[in-house]
Design a protein around this motif. Structure first.
Motif, mmCIF file in Angstrom:
data_model
loop_
_atom_site.group_PDB
_atom_site.id
_atom_site.type_symbol
_atom_site.label_atom_id
_atom_site.label_comp_id
_atom_site.label_asym_id
_atom_site.label_seq_id
_atom_site.Cartn_x
_atom_site.Cartn_y
_atom_site.Cartn_z
ATOM 1 N N MET A 1 0.841 -1.197 0.000
ATOM 2 C CA MET A 1 0.000 0.000 0.000
ATOM 3 C C MET A 1 0.883 1.257 0.000
ATOM 4 O O MET A 1 1.831 1.346 0.761
ATOM 5 N N THR A 2 0.547 2.226 -0.852
ATOM 6 C CA THR A 2 1.318 3.471 -0.896
ATOM 7 C C THR A 2 0.898 4.347 0.275
ATOM 8 O O THR A 2 -0.277 4.629 0.444
ATOM 9 N N GLN A 3 1.840 4.744 1.085
ATOM 10 C CA GLN A 3 1.510 5.626 2.205
ATOM 11 C C GLN A 3 1.575 7.079 1.745
ATOM 12 O O GLN A 3 2.297 7.410 0.807
ATOM 13 N N THR A 4 0.810 7.945 2.416
ATOM 14 C CA THR A 4 0.897 9.372 2.122
ATOM 15 C C THR A 4 2.326 9.831 2.441
ATOM 16 O O THR A 4 2.822 9.569 3.526
ATOM 17 N N ARG A 5 2.968 10.490 1.479
ATOM 18 C CA ARG A 5 4.347 10.913 1.695
ATOM 19 C C ARG A 5 4.424 12.049 2.717
ATOM 20 O O ARG A 5 3.495 12.835 2.810
ATOM 21 N N THR A 6 5.516 12.129 3.463
ATOM 22 C CA THR A 6 5.673 13.268 4.374
ATOM 23 C C THR A 6 6.024 14.497 3.548
ATOM 24 O O THR A 6 6.646 14.389 2.492
ATOM 25 N N GLU A 29 -1.017 17.949 -14.462
ATOM 26 C CA GLU A 29 -1.220 16.509 -14.666
ATOM 27 C C GLU A 29 -0.419 15.711 -13.629
ATOM 28 O O GLU A 29 0.511 16.245 -13.014
ATOM 29 N N PRO A 30 -0.779 14.415 -13.429
ATOM 30 C CA PRO A 30 -0.196 13.643 -12.330
ATOM 31 C C PRO A 30 1.330 13.658 -12.263
ATOM 32 O O PRO A 30 1.899 13.695 -11.180
ATOM 33 N N LYS A 31 2.011 13.644 -13.419
ATOM 34 C CA LYS A 31 3.477 13.562 -13.366
ATOM 35 C C LYS A 31 4.138 14.929 -13.236
ATOM 36 O O LYS A 31 5.357 15.025 -13.108
ATOM 37 N N LEU A 42 -5.910 18.468 -2.746
ATOM 38 C CA LEU A 42 -6.679 17.696 -3.733
ATOM 39 C C LEU A 42 -7.062 16.324 -3.185
ATOM 40 O O LEU A 42 -8.188 15.865 -3.402
ATOM 41 N N ILE A 43 -6.139 15.684 -2.490
ATOM 42 C CA ILE A 43 -6.469 14.365 -1.913
ATOM 43 C C ILE A 43 -7.642 14.521 -0.943
ATOM 44 O O ILE A 43 -8.591 13.745 -0.959
ATOM 45 N N ARG A 44 -7.602 15.567 -0.126
ATOM 46 C CA ARG A 44 -8.680 15.806 0.841
ATOM 47 C C ARG A 44 -10.010 15.996 0.122
ATOM 48 O O ARG A 44 -10.991 15.315 0.387
ATOM 49 N N GLY A 93 -9.033 8.811 -9.664
ATOM 50 C CA GLY A 93 -8.427 10.133 -9.854
ATOM 51 C C GLY A 93 -7.555 10.494 -8.663
ATOM 52 O O GLY A 93 -6.454 11.048 -8.812
ATOM 53 N N THR A 94 -8.023 10.160 -7.467
ATOM 54 C CA THR A 94 -7.255 10.503 -6.258
ATOM 55 C C THR A 94 -5.961 9.700 -6.217
ATOM 56 O O THR A 94 -4.918 10.203 -5.783
ATOM 57 N N GLU A 95 -6.017 8.463 -6.711
ATOM 58 C CA GLU A 95 -4.806 7.626 -6.707
ATOM 59 C C GLU A 95 -3.695 8.203 -7.594
ATOM 60 O O GLU A 95 -2.527 7.912 -7.367
ATOM 61 N N THR A 96 -4.073 9.034 -8.579
ATOM 62 C CA THR A 96 -3.028 9.647 -9.412
ATOM 63 C C THR A 96 -2.168 10.612 -8.600
ATOM 64 O O THR A 96 -1.135 11.079 -9.073
ATOM 65 N N LEU A 97 -2.611 10.933 -7.374
ATOM 66 C CA LEU A 97 -1.835 11.835 -6.509
ATOM 67 C C LEU A 97 -0.945 11.044 -5.556
ATOM 68 O O LEU A 97 -0.399 11.599 -4.591
ATOM 69 N N GLY A 98 -0.843 9.733 -5.787
ATOM 70 C CA GLY A 98 0.104 8.923 -5.009
ATOM 71 C C GLY A 98 -0.432 8.425 -3.692
ATOM 72 O O GLY A 98 0.323 8.216 -2.748
ATOM 73 N N VAL A 99 -1.741 8.243 -3.617
ATOM 74 C CA VAL A 99 -2.321 7.704 -2.385
ATOM 75 C C VAL A 99 -3.145 6.477 -2.767
ATOM 76 O O VAL A 99 -3.708 6.431 -3.865
ATOM 77 N N ASP A 100 -3.179 5.495 -1.884
ATOM 78 C CA ASP A 100 -3.890 4.260 -2.198
ATOM 79 C C ASP A 100 -5.347 4.374 -1.734
ATOM 80 O O ASP A 100 -5.615 4.870 -0.643
#
Ligand code: BYC
Length: 323
Positions: A1-6, A29-31, A42-44, A93-100
């Motif tokens: 699982m990808t954790q939210t980065r610090t 865009e995501p990259k 955005l994740i929120r 869409g939210t997963e494109t921000l690096g969160v699972d």
């Protein structure tokens, strides 16, 4: 699982470049590089939105078995199914921000994530299904049509497709309302009662007043939000007042009045105490909604396990074929 980065320290030169892109109306865009705070906002917002779609299936789902005709049942099933699709689409869409998404869903089940206050109210009669389509999907269209111009590409694109479906949802709701409003006196009383109960909670969907909205300024600066909560709420009131008049229903606000100067319908005071209570988990159905989601999650564990086992098997097969 990808954790939210610090949160790393954002490089001021990169922030300036990012803000110049936003000012020029470019899509992020995501990259692309983005400030950590932008990513977290955005994740929120997107995860709350996805949770709202999923929890939002519950009040209407309660009425699928009690729809008054086959035609109404088909439309309602399609609508609820669309909402599941919207939720999944926005989780992607939210997963494109690096969160699972598993992490986000856990936050919903723990009660640490928010979802729209509106879904903590009960659906007491069939007329509620009509009024939800009219008010709740109507409010969603007002909010999301603007979000379709959000600076984050995956969110904006999701909104374009979702708004098309919300238009169908609103029409099916308004058609139910119009039918009941032109029906027997008991039907008319039922739909008026639903309007009375859903009007104020629908206005609360747009969030706190601008003076009490901690996130708006930053989100407007980054062109995630393109209009404030109060601006969108006003637009919804302006659109809905004539729609109520067209079906001879009364909106439960004695202070509604047309202001010729601003060309807006002014309206009475929203009960922010009620809004805050619902956000704290004390609305009429908060506990019921979370209990239903937890049960659905537990009951679905075997499906997730089976899907993961199948995916692992497919990967192993492909690896052995490639070897
Ligand atoms: N309910 O600073 P603010 C649908 C929270 S589903 C609960 O103004 P922001 C449908 C807010 O999150 C459509 N919480 O925040 C589905 C923040 O809390 P945190 C749902 C609310 O983000 C099925 C705090 O209050 N739509 O259409 O600038 C069937 C302060 O607020 C609410 C979306 O999710 C609320 N009503 O603006 C039928 C749209 N309002 O996170 C239909 C996307 C505020 O700081 N979201 N809060 O702890 C948005 O447009 C914005 O996030 C909001 C809030 C306008 C909702």
């Amino acid at each position: 699982m990808t954790q939210t980065r610090t949160a790393p320290q954002d490089d001021p030169a990169k922030v300036a470049e990012f803000e110049a892109r936003i000012a020029a109306g470019q899509s992020i865009e995501p990259k692309d590089w983005m400030p950590e705070r932008y990513r977290r906002q955005l994740i929120r917002m997107m995860s709350q939105h996805a949770h709202s779609e999923i929890v939002g299936m519950l009040p209407e789902g309660n009425w699928i078995t009690r729809a008054p005709s086959l035609r109404r049942k088909i439309s309602l099933i399609a609508k609820v199914q669309d909402e599941a699709g919207h939720g999944l689409y926005i989780y992607c869409g939210t997963e494109t921000l690096g969160v699972d998404r598993a992490e986000l869903i856990q936050q919903l089940l723990d009660g640490t994530a928010k979802y729209s206050s509106i879904f903590n109210y009960p659906t007491l009669s069939w007329a509620d299904i009509g009024v939800i389509g009219w008010f709740v999907d109507g409010a969603a269209i007002v909010n999301q049509t603007v979000l379709a111009k959000a600076s984050y590409g995956p969110y904006a694109r999701a909104m374009i497709r979702i708004c098309k479906e919300e238009n169908f949802h609103k029409r099916q709701g308004y058609e139910i309302v119009a039918t009941l409003a032109n029906g027997t006196s008991a039907q008319k009383a039922m739909v008026q009662d639903a309007v009375n109960r859903w009007w104020w909670p629908s206005l609360m969907m747009f969030g706190p007043s601008d003076a009490n909205s901690p996130n708006t300024a930053e989100l407007i600066k980054w062109k995630v939000k393109r209009r404030t909560n109060d601006e969108l709420r006003q637009r919804f009131v302006n659109l809905t007042v004539p729609q109520a008049a067209a079906v001879n229903l009364t909106l439960p606000d004695p202070d509604l009045a047309y202001d010729t100067e601003s060309e807006n319908w002014s309206f009475g005071r929203i009960d922010w105490d009620e809004f805050n209570q619902v956000l704290r988990g004390n609305g009429p159905c908060n506990r019921e909604r979370l209990a239903a989601r937890r049960k659905a999650h537990d009951d679905g564990a075997w499906v997730r396990e089976a899907a993961s086992a199948y995916a692992a098997k497919q990967r192993a097969k492909q690896a052995s074929e490639a070897a």
